[in-house]
Write an enzyme that holds these catalytic residues in place. Structure first.
Site, PDB file in Angstrom:
ATOM      1  N   GLU A 108     -20.129   7.939 -13.431  1.00 23.93           N
ATOM      2  CA  GLU A 108     -19.996   6.638 -14.091  1.00 23.93           C
ATOM      3  C   GLU A 108     -20.501   5.506 -13.199  1.00 23.93           C
ATOM      4  O   GLU A 108     -21.199   4.589 -13.662  1.00 23.93           O
ATOM      5  CB  GLU A 108     -18.521   6.392 -14.451  1.00 23.93           C
ATOM      6  CG  GLU A 108     -17.926   7.442 -15.374  1.00 23.93           C
ATOM      7  CD  GLU A 108     -17.246   8.585 -14.643  1.00 23.93           C
ATOM      8  OE1 GLU A 108     -16.220   9.072 -15.148  1.00 23.93           O
ATOM      9  OE2 GLU A 108     -17.746   8.994 -13.569  1.00 23.93           O
ATOM     10  N   ARG A 141     -30.564  33.128  -0.147  1.00 29.91           N
ATOM     11  CA  ARG A 141     -31.926  33.183   0.394  1.00 29.91           C
ATOM     12  C   ARG A 141     -32.997  33.153  -0.700  1.00 29.91           C
ATOM     13  O   ARG A 141     -33.994  32.481  -0.564  1.00 29.91           O
ATOM     14  CB  ARG A 141     -32.108  34.459   1.226  1.00 29.91           C
ATOM     15  CG  ARG A 141     -31.097  34.606   2.343  1.00 29.91           C
ATOM     16  CD  ARG A 141     -31.342  35.831   3.198  1.00 29.91           C
ATOM     17  NE  ARG A 141     -31.421  37.083   2.452  1.00 29.91           N
ATOM     18  CZ  ARG A 141     -30.367  37.720   1.940  1.00 29.91           C
ATOM     19  NH1 ARG A 141     -29.145  37.223   2.094  1.00 29.91           N
ATOM     20  NH2 ARG A 141     -30.517  38.862   1.278  1.00 29.91           N
TER      21      ARG A 141
END
Length: 363
Positions: free
Chosen positions: A52, A205
């Site tokens: 917000e 990875r």
């Protein structure tokens, strides 16, 4: 008038924060004035501005009198950042259209109440199901008071879970998907059997995004060491926590940088040790746990009906009988089905996923 397209935009924004926000929720927000979007934002991570506030800061004009479309109830508490409700009220936003209430008991309706008392119109539960599904681990964590449990295994068509010649059962594309799921989680859990058999690194990875991830090992074998492959990146890729029963109290703790051994005064069973793990993770605010397991551990937690999501990766090959443990060791009380789940073809493999939400489905 409520225009769902703006909330759908907020949902798409929230997804950009996946894997970075826990223990906070993934939230997206869109500010609309005179039918046009004037500001957008999403929560990028702990300690950073909430969605917000980001939408307000990114606005290209004064937001007074605008509508705020937000995927989750604005927070009303002070944490690492000030309450979002204060910013909404101070900026003169006239209406908040929200997907769902925040299940965190510290908020849980208090944000909506504060806005209404201050004269802000609040409309709740717009696209509620989509907004809850946006960050299901967060909802599970606060409603069931434990980590969201995602169990995954890979197998061949005939149920082989490890190839004698070594290497991966899954293809490259499926492997990338696994590491994406690791990234979306806060901790990864394996057994000492996996450690001894596969010497895994337990890192992220094969995915474009990286982050440290807590690595948890349930040790029923009394490990005297951890393979160098697992330890090698411990400093950069998250701490290693080893859980073992007090039956191993005379065994020396495993040495290594960022390695902790926790002795649990319980039976040396997967069930008892797993519940000890859940207690620890709750205290550490670990929202999402990715369990890569077959055999004893997979069977145990499926029997306990505490798996929230199950993913099975199937490689279209016949492995032949070998030493690898089967995915499940014995018949389950309630059969798991994927009738309402998802099936995707990824590379040469097929990935089956179903949300159990803590209970096996009846046939």
């Amino acid at each position: 008038m409520i225009e769902e397209k703006f909330l759908r935009k907020a949902i798409s924004l929230a997804k950009r924060g996946w894997g970075r926000t826990h223990p906070n929720p993934s939230v997206g927000a869109v500010l609309v004035k005179n039918g046009k979007i004037v500001g957008m934002g999403y929560h990028k991570g702990v300690g950073k501005d909430h969605a917000e506030v980001m939408a307000i800061k990114n606005a290209n004009e004064n937001v007074k009198g605008s509508d705020l479309y937000v995927t989750l109830e604005p927070c009303s508490i002070y944490g690492k950042t000030p309450p979002c409700t204060k910013a909404i009220i101070n900026e003169g936003i006239k209406r908040v259209i929200s997907g769902t209430i925040d299940p965190n008991p510290k908020v849980n309706g208090k944000g909506f109440e504060e806005l209404r008392v201050s004269g802000v119109e609040v409309i709740e539960n717009v696209l509620k199901e989509e907004c809850v599904n946006l960050d299901k681990p967060y909802f599970i964590f606060h409603t069931k008071k434990r980590s969201f449990i995602h169990l995954k295994w890979a197998q061949t068509l005939d149920g082989i879970t490890s190839l004698e010649e070594g290497g991966y059962i899954s293809c490259k594309e499926t492997l990338e998907n696994v590491h994406k799921e690791r990234f979306l989680s806060d901790a990864i859990l394996v057994t000492s059997g996996t450690i001894l058999r596969d010497h895994p690194k337990l890192t992220i990875r094969h995915y474009k995004k990286k982050k440290p991830i807590m690595r948890v090992i349930i040790d029923k074998n009394g490990l005297s060491y951890i393979p160098s492959e697992t330890l090698e990146t411990a400093k950069d890729c998250g701490e290693i926590i080893i859980f073992r029963s007090t039956v191993f109290k005379n065994l020396k703790p495993i040495k290594g940088e960022n390695v902790t051994t926790i002795l649990c005064d319980v039976d040396n069973s997967y069930k008892e040790l797993f519940y000890e793990v859940l207690k620890y993770l709750k205290e550490k605010m670990v929202v999402s746990l990715f369990v890569e397991a077959v055999g004893g551990l997979a069977t145990s937690i499926l029997e306990e009906n505490i798996v929230d999501r199950l993913t099975v990766e199937v490689s279209p090959q016949i492995g032949g009988r070998n030493f690898s443990p089967p995915p499940v060791l014995k018949p389950l009380k309630n059969r798991v089905n994927f009738f309402e789940g998802k099936v995707r073809k990824v590379g040469r493999d097929y990935i089956f996923t179903t949300d159990l939400e803590g209970k096996c489905l009846q046939e």
